[in-house]
Motif scaffolding. Structure first.
Motif, mmCIF file in Angstrom:
data_model
loop_
_atom_site.group_PDB
_atom_site.id
_atom_site.type_symbol
_atom_site.label_atom_id
_atom_site.label_comp_id
_atom_site.label_asym_id
_atom_site.label_seq_id
_atom_site.Cartn_x
_atom_site.Cartn_y
_atom_site.Cartn_z
ATOM 1 N N LEU A 110 0.813 -1.200 0.000
ATOM 2 C CA LEU A 110 0.000 0.000 0.000
ATOM 3 C C LEU A 110 0.852 1.258 0.000
ATOM 4 N N THR A 111 2.168 1.107 -0.042
ATOM 5 C CA THR A 111 3.048 2.264 -0.046
ATOM 6 C C THR A 111 4.121 2.069 -1.085
ATOM 7 N N GLN A 112 4.967 3.088 -1.237
ATOM 8 C CA GLN A 112 6.044 3.008 -2.218
ATOM 9 C C GLN A 112 7.006 1.895 -1.837
ATOM 10 N N LEU A 113 7.614 1.270 -2.823
ATOM 11 C CA LEU A 113 8.523 0.164 -2.589
ATOM 12 C C LEU A 113 9.934 0.556 -2.971
ATOM 13 N N THR A 114 10.865 -0.318 -2.651
ATOM 14 C CA THR A 114 12.262 -0.020 -2.936
ATOM 15 C C THR A 114 12.674 -0.463 -4.333
ATOM 16 N N TYR A 115 11.745 -1.032 -5.097
ATOM 17 C CA TYR A 115 12.055 -1.413 -6.465
ATOM 18 C C TYR A 115 10.885 -0.991 -7.352
ATOM 19 N N PRO A 116 11.109 -0.825 -8.649
ATOM 20 C CA PRO A 116 10.040 -0.314 -9.513
ATOM 21 C C PRO A 116 8.912 -1.320 -9.688
ATOM 22 N N ILE A 117 7.707 -0.795 -9.854
ATOM 23 C CA ILE A 117 6.537 -1.631 -10.131
ATOM 24 C C ILE A 117 6.098 -1.407 -11.566
ATOM 25 N N HIS A 118 5.876 -2.479 -12.291
ATOM 26 C CA HIS A 118 5.380 -2.380 -13.661
ATOM 27 C C HIS A 118 3.870 -2.615 -13.619
ATOM 28 N N VAL A 119 3.111 -1.630 -13.975
ATOM 29 C CA VAL A 119 1.671 -1.724 -13.841
ATOM 30 C C VAL A 119 0.994 -1.686 -15.199
ATOM 31 N N ASP A 120 -0.208 -2.196 -15.213
ATOM 32 C CA ASP A 120 -1.027 -2.208 -16.416
ATOM 33 C C ASP A 120 -2.247 -1.335 -16.144
ATOM 34 N N ASN A 121 -2.281 -0.155 -16.751
ATOM 35 C CA ASN A 121 -3.382 0.768 -16.504
ATOM 36 C C ASN A 121 -4.720 0.233 -17.006
ATOM 37 N N ASN A 122 -4.690 -0.784 -17.856
ATOM 38 C CA ASN A 122 -5.936 -1.378 -18.329
ATOM 39 C C ASN A 122 -6.663 -2.134 -17.217
ATOM 40 N N LEU A 123 -5.953 -2.367 -16.086
ATOM 41 C CA LEU A 123 -6.562 -3.091 -14.978
ATOM 42 C C LEU A 123 -7.549 -2.236 -14.189
ATOM 43 N N VAL A 124 -7.484 -0.917 -14.345
ATOM 44 C CA VAL A 124 -8.361 -0.034 -13.579
ATOM 45 C C VAL A 124 -9.817 -0.292 -13.972
ATOM 46 N N PRO A 125 -10.665 -0.655 -13.024
ATOM 47 C CA PRO A 125 -12.076 -0.934 -13.343
ATOM 48 C C PRO A 125 -12.772 0.298 -13.910
ATOM 49 N N GLY A 126 -13.573 0.106 -14.932
ATOM 50 C CA GLY A 126 -14.258 1.219 -15.572
ATOM 51 C C GLY A 126 -15.364 1.826 -14.736
ATOM 52 N N TRP A 127 -15.836 1.093 -13.713
ATOM 53 C CA TRP A 127 -16.940 1.597 -12.909
ATOM 54 C C TRP A 127 -16.488 2.568 -11.820
ATOM 55 N N ILE A 128 -15.178 2.781 -11.680
ATOM 56 C CA ILE A 128 -14.675 3.758 -10.713
ATOM 57 C C ILE A 128 -14.482 5.092 -11.422
ATOM 58 N N ASN A 129 -15.006 6.171 -10.872
ATOM 59 C CA ASN A 129 -14.855 7.482 -11.497
ATOM 60 C C ASN A 129 -14.766 8.570 -10.432
ATOM 61 N N LYS A 130 -14.370 9.745 -10.855
ATOM 62 C CA LYS A 130 -14.088 10.821 -9.896
ATOM 63 C C LYS A 130 -15.339 11.338 -9.199
ATOM 64 N N SER A 131 -16.494 11.216 -9.814
ATOM 65 C CA SER A 131 -17.711 11.717 -9.176
ATOM 66 C C SER A 131 -17.994 10.992 -7.861
ATOM 67 N N GLN A 132 -17.551 9.739 -7.769
ATOM 68 C CA GLN A 132 -17.776 8.976 -6.552
ATOM 69 C C GLN A 132 -17.007 9.540 -5.361
ATOM 70 N N PHE A 133 -15.964 10.310 -5.651
ATOM 71 C CA PHE A 133 -15.120 10.840 -4.586
ATOM 72 C C PHE A 133 -15.563 12.218 -4.104
ATOM 73 N N LEU A 134 -16.566 12.764 -4.743
ATOM 74 C CA LEU A 134 -17.043 14.082 -4.334
ATOM 75 C C LEU A 134 -17.543 14.061 -2.886
ATOM 76 N N GLU A 135 -18.262 13.004 -2.524
ATOM 77 C CA GLU A 135 -18.777 12.946 -1.159
ATOM 78 C C GLU A 135 -17.646 12.754 -0.143
ATOM 79 N N ILE A 136 -16.637 11.994 -0.524
ATOM 80 C CA ILE A 136 -15.493 11.778 0.373
ATOM 81 C C ILE A 136 -14.781 13.099 0.634
ATOM 82 N N LEU A 137 -14.541 13.851 -0.437
ATOM 83 C CA LEU A 137 -13.827 15.126 -0.315
ATOM 84 C C LEU A 137 -14.678 16.175 0.387
ATOM 85 N N SER A 138 -15.947 16.228 0.066
ATOM 86 C CA SER A 138 -16.842 17.209 0.689
ATOM 87 C C SER A 138 -16.922 17.000 2.196
ATOM 88 N N ASP A 139 -16.923 15.739 2.624
ATOM 89 C CA ASP A 139 -17.062 15.427 4.045
ATOM 90 C C ASP A 139 -15.751 15.567 4.821
#
Length: 468
Positions: free
Chosen positions: A54-83
């Motif tokens: 859950l934090t930065q590591l001591t070696y590089p991570i190779h990630v695949d951005n295609n893994l990000v689920p399409g159902w997650i979007n920024k509008s869902q975070f409005l309530e988190i930020l507002s509160d």
């Protein structure tokens, strides 16, 4: 309790074999090559996920951005930020990407969400969150019906950790056990999948990081962990006294009340590890000396493990972290390299029970071999001193556990030392850079594990922990 990565990955195959007859299971157990291949696949997944944090590591991570689920979007975070953000105005920038490597069989995907927030005074505040989401495979959905790690972890953050920290605040102590977690409410009404997620503050922002698991911890680092563990356990024990029994989510058997079904699942989890360990005993100094003892112990392990997983109300009990090992500990260091604090992460397996589960799992997997056995009794005494100190600070009203009782119960629950040494430690000590075609054979033959287990086996034997 051994690492939840071992449990989660192996549960997949166990759950889907439950409908088969016992004769078919026995038949499959005889198919050695097939079983080893399945274990190889599972262990490779386990090793990969051990190295995703859950934090930065001591070696590089190779990630695949295609893994990000399409159902997650920024509008869902409005309530988190507002509160949670004073003077929040709007989201200026929103970036989400995997914080872990690609892999179809992972139990969960770790996402890092970076947000630039515009405040009412036009200034920009940068924030970062970590989000755990399940993979959307049929196997994952079936596993969540059996053991919903996301429900457990969210409940731990919202119903337990906050209460534990508040107990210390009430006596003027500012103790943090875990990253702050956030709950979706309005967004959940539009996107039900958010129920099976865990959203946390990214502790990288506060200077916390992992340490090198291959090097394990020295004496002073281990003492800091044991102190924080004692504080956590003391709060859990006191919370039980003042608030009453914990809900079944934290007390019920992990695999349900059907004992035979639970034993079958445990055999599916432990069987391949036990088999491979026994096959590699001859690599170790005097290994054959312990062969019969391990074989007999292993034959009884699942039932003993299951029996000891149910808490004894006559003992001193706490909320165990359940997966207390080096990669689930985040360390904060000062400007001169001095160790300031540690925080726990990954609360997917907390259970109410005797604290020996956390103690044995932590010491046997995460303390350097030069210290774990030599200073074992000292570590237990240090933990006990800290536990009693903090129970008294919290004005715990029940009888205080004695050091003698703790040592006797460590013998009773000695099975945790076996599972930690045989099923977790070989994974902890295997360098990810050693993942070659011979990777799986190196699990029990690499020099780091060999150096550890050759000292651990006689220690276990001398303490009587190899006796059935």
């Amino acid at each position: 309790m051994y690492c939840h990565q071992v449990l989660e990955i192996c549960v997949f195959s166990s759950v889907f074999n439950m409908g088969q007859s016992s004769s078919k299971r026995n038949h499959n157990c005889k198919k050695t090559s097939r079983g080893i291949q399945q274990m190889h696949s599972s262990l490779e997944t386990i090793q990969n996920e051990h190295d995703d944090n859950l934090t930065q590591l001591t070696y590089p991570i190779h990630v695949d951005n295609n893994l990000v689920p399409g159902w997650i979007n920024k509008s869902q975070f409005l309530e988190i930020l507002s509160d949670n953000v004073p003077e929040f105005s709007k989201i200026e920038n929103f970036c989400i990407k995997p914080a872990s490597t690609a892999g179809e069989n992972y139990s969960s995907l770790i996402l890092r969400i970076s947000i630039d927030v515009k405040l009412t005074d036009k200034s920009i505040k940068s924030m970062s969150f970590m989000m755990k989401v399940p993979h959307e495979s049929a196997k994952m959905q079936q596993m969540l019906k059996t053991v919903n790690f996301f429900t457990v972890e969210n409940a731990t953050y919202t119903e337990l950790i906050s209460k534990f920290e508040d107990l210390y605040k009430s006596i003027g102590m500012n103790i943090k056990f875990a990253p702050r977690a956030y709950k979706f409410t309005e967004s959940l009404k539009k996107e039900p999948k958010l129920a099976n997620t865990v959203l946390m503050h990214d502790l990288c922002q506060d200077g916390y990081r992992n340490v090198n698991r291959l090097e394990c911890l020295d004496v002073e680092q281990s003492k800091l962990v044991l102190r924080k563990l004692a504080q956590y356990h003391a709060a859990g024990a006191h919370c039980r006294v003042i608030n009453g029994p914990y809900p079944e989510l934290f007390t019920q058997p992990m695999f349900g009340s059907n004992k035979e079904r639970a034993v079958s699942i445990l055999e599916g989890i432990m069987g391949p590890f036990k088999k491979m360990f026994l096959e590699h005993l001859y690599f170790y100094k005097d290994g054959e000396k312990y062969s019969e003892k391990f074989a007999l112990l292993f034959s009884k392990m699942s039932r003993k493990f299951l029996k000891l997983s149910t808490f004894d109300p006559t003992e001193f009990n706490v909320i165990n972290h359940g997966d207390c090992w080096i990669n689930n500990l985040l360390f904060k260091f000062g400007s001169k390299g001095e160790l300031i604090d540690i925080i726990f992460v990954d609360f997917q397996l907390p259970k109410y029970g005797h604290p020996s589960a956390d103690l044995l799992n932590f010491i046997m997997t995460s303390v350097h071999i030069d210290h774990k056995l030599k200073y074992f009794d000292y570590f237990i005494k240090y933990y006990h001193d800290q536990l009693i100190e903090h129970l008294k600070l919290l004005e715990y009203e029940d009888r205080l556990p004695t050091l003698a009782e703790l040592h006797m119960q460590l013998y009773k629950y000695g099975i945790w030392a076996i599972t930690a040494s045989v099923m977790v430690l070989p994974i902890v000590l295997l360098d990810q850079n050693e993942k070659t075609r011979e990777y799986m054979s190196q699990l029990y033959t690499n020099e780091r594990y060999k150096a550890n287990i050759e000292q651990i086996m006689p220690w276990l034997d001398n303490r009587g922990l190899l006796e059935v």
